[in-house]
Design a protein around this motif. Structure first.
Motif, mmCIF file in Angstrom:
data_model
loop_
_atom_site.group_PDB
_atom_site.id
_atom_site.type_symbol
_atom_site.label_atom_id
_atom_site.label_comp_id
_atom_site.label_asym_id
_atom_site.label_seq_id
_atom_site.Cartn_x
_atom_site.Cartn_y
_atom_site.Cartn_z
ATOM 1 N N SER A 8 15.354 6.492 -1.700
ATOM 2 C CA SER A 8 14.179 6.122 -2.483
ATOM 3 C C SER A 8 13.588 7.377 -3.094
ATOM 4 C CB SER A 8 13.138 5.434 -1.601
ATOM 5 O OG SER A 8 11.948 5.220 -2.340
ATOM 6 N N GLN A 9 13.184 7.283 -4.358
ATOM 7 C CA GLN A 9 12.553 8.408 -5.025
ATOM 8 C C GLN A 9 11.037 8.243 -5.094
ATOM 9 O OE1 GLN A 9 14.997 11.054 -6.129
ATOM 10 N NE2 GLN A 9 15.698 9.690 -4.506
ATOM 11 N N SER A 10 10.513 7.262 -4.370
ATOM 12 C CA SER A 10 9.064 7.079 -4.286
ATOM 13 C C SER A 10 8.467 8.182 -3.424
ATOM 14 C CB SER A 10 8.735 5.711 -3.696
ATOM 15 O OG SER A 10 9.212 4.674 -4.528
ATOM 16 N N ALA A 11 7.300 8.652 -3.796
ATOM 17 C CA ALA A 11 6.695 9.792 -3.103
ATOM 18 C C ALA A 11 6.223 9.439 -1.701
ATOM 19 C CB ALA A 11 5.536 10.345 -3.935
ATOM 20 N N THR A 12 5.597 8.290 -1.549
ATOM 21 C CA THR A 12 5.044 7.908 -0.247
ATOM 22 C C THR A 12 5.209 6.412 -0.020
ATOM 23 O OG1 THR A 12 2.829 7.533 -1.178
ATOM 24 C CG2 THR A 12 3.301 9.735 -0.316
ATOM 25 N N PHE A 13 5.192 6.049 1.269
ATOM 26 C CA PHE A 13 5.199 4.650 1.672
ATOM 27 C C PHE A 13 4.067 4.433 2.669
ATOM 28 C CE2 PHE A 13 9.570 5.034 0.248
ATOM 29 C CZ PHE A 13 9.780 3.816 -0.387
ATOM 30 N N SER A 14 3.435 3.282 2.553
ATOM 31 C CA SER A 14 2.402 2.891 3.507
ATOM 32 C C SER A 14 3.004 1.972 4.552
ATOM 33 C CB SER A 14 1.253 2.177 2.793
ATOM 34 O OG SER A 14 0.655 3.024 1.828
ATOM 35 N N ALA A 15 2.443 2.018 5.736
ATOM 36 C CA ALA A 15 2.917 1.163 6.823
ATOM 37 C C ALA A 15 2.891 -0.294 6.400
ATOM 38 C CB ALA A 15 2.048 1.374 8.060
ATOM 39 N N GLN A 16 3.963 -1.001 6.711
ATOM 40 C CA GLN A 16 4.147 -2.427 6.403
ATOM 41 C C GLN A 16 4.395 -2.691 4.912
ATOM 42 O OE1 GLN A 16 4.670 -4.232 9.073
ATOM 43 N NE2 GLN A 16 4.144 -2.345 10.173
ATOM 44 N N GLY A 17 4.560 -1.622 4.130
ATOM 45 C CA GLY A 17 4.924 -1.799 2.730
ATOM 46 C C GLY A 17 6.399 -2.146 2.612
ATOM 47 N N GLU A 18 6.766 -2.854 1.553
ATOM 48 C CA GLU A 18 8.161 -3.271 1.399
ATOM 49 C C GLU A 18 8.975 -2.166 0.723
ATOM 50 O OE1 GLU A 18 10.941 -7.007 -0.164
ATOM 51 O OE2 GLU A 18 8.745 -7.122 -0.317
#
Length: 305
Positions: free
Chosen positions: A265-275
């Motif tokens: 994934s090239q997304s910078a951040t993920f939040s908990a429970q995010g898909e």
């Protein structure tokens, strides 16, 4: 709907055969989207961090298909069709099919009931009259039937008995003849894939729709024997194909030196429970419906081809 035990068996099968799934990722079954991937905690992956690695041995490619249909080696222009036929035989064929027992945990999570409109009842399809979707479905099914008949002729495979009357629709008709969409729908609804033989049109259509919604372009395997001009040749990528599609999500698929196909994934951040999403390309609603079986009213890429 996929059963939880089948999902768990598939994940264990993949990991027991060398796949890696980042511990921060969990796969769950949702009512809205079936199997989906979620992030367990807040984190920021590196751009080169493989969140999922799948060994090449777990992929379903034309190489495995040619082991089942060696007579197709000389039919280079049919490789994509042969791979789809191989999936039909894996899913619906006898136990003796090459690698069927090996792939069984993965095959068990491939849904039999697909949402694409090719499987809608005739009354529902009639509501599409006058739309581009109706014309695209009609033309796609006619092209697919021609491809299926040519493939069986080239490989000397006998058609399923259930298709005898269906095949008569094409007898004596020139290549310019077009079978009405309603006649396809009547046949498909009469012969559901789960009750069909592997060499039936219903099974081949099911396999075609599985590839349309899940397959990846073979060119990303970075193999010397891959024809870079044949962008339509696809393969199945277990585990990563569980990820739902979303436009504009930045991702990478890279084959590493250990012959593992990596999802990054090239997304910078993920939040908990995010898909955790995949991205098959920015696609219009017509393609969303025909390939995946859903319609996104907020799709900014909803434009005619």
């Amino acid at each position: 709907m996929v059963a939880q035990i089948d999902l768990q068996n598939c994940l264990e099968w993949a990991q027991n055969n060398g796949a890696f799934i980042d511990p921060k990722i969990s796969f769950k079954i949702t009512q809205e989207a079936g199997v989906s991937a979620f992030v367990n905690e807040n984190f920021s992956p590196r751009p080169d961090q493989a969140l999922i690695r799948v060994p090449e041995v777990l992929l379903i490619t034309s190489q495995q298909a040619l082991s089942e249909f060696p007579q197709a080696v000389s039919e280079k222009n049919l490789l994509s069709s042969v791979t789809q036929l191989y999936l039909s035989k894996l899913k619906f064929g006898p136990d003796a099919v090459h690698l069927k027992s090996f792939y069984k945990p993965y095959l068990d999570v491939l849904p039999l009931n697909l949402p694409q409109p090719y499987f809608w009842c005739t009354d529902e399809v009639v509501n599409l009259h006058g739309t581009d979707v109706y014309l695209t479905m009609r033309d796609t099914l006619n092209k697919l039937a021609e491809e299926w008949r040519q493939l069986f002729q080239a490989l000397s495979i006998e058609h399923a008995a259930q298709d005898k009357q269906f095949l008569s629709l094409f007898q004596g008709s020139g290549k310019s003849a077009v079978v009405p969409l309603e006649q396809f729908c009547a046949h498909i609804n009469l012969h559901k894939p789960e009750a069909s033989e592997w060499n039936s049109f219903a099974a081949y259509l099911w396999s075609h729709c599985i590839f349309n919604s899940r397959a990846f372009p073979r060119i990303i395997l970075n193999r010397a024997d891959t024809d870079s001009t044949n962008l339509n040749e696809g393969f199945l990528y277990p585990i990563v194909d569980f990820l739902n599609h979303k436009n504009d999500v930045p991702v990478k698929w890279v084959m590493n030196e250990d012959n593992e196909l990596c999802f990054m994934s090239q997304s910078a951040t993920f939040s908990a429970q995010g898909e955790l999403f995949n991205n098959y390309g920015n696609i219009s609603n017509e393609k969303c419906l025909l390939n995946y079986g859903f319609w996104d009213s907020s799709n900014k890429y909803d434009f005619p081809d």
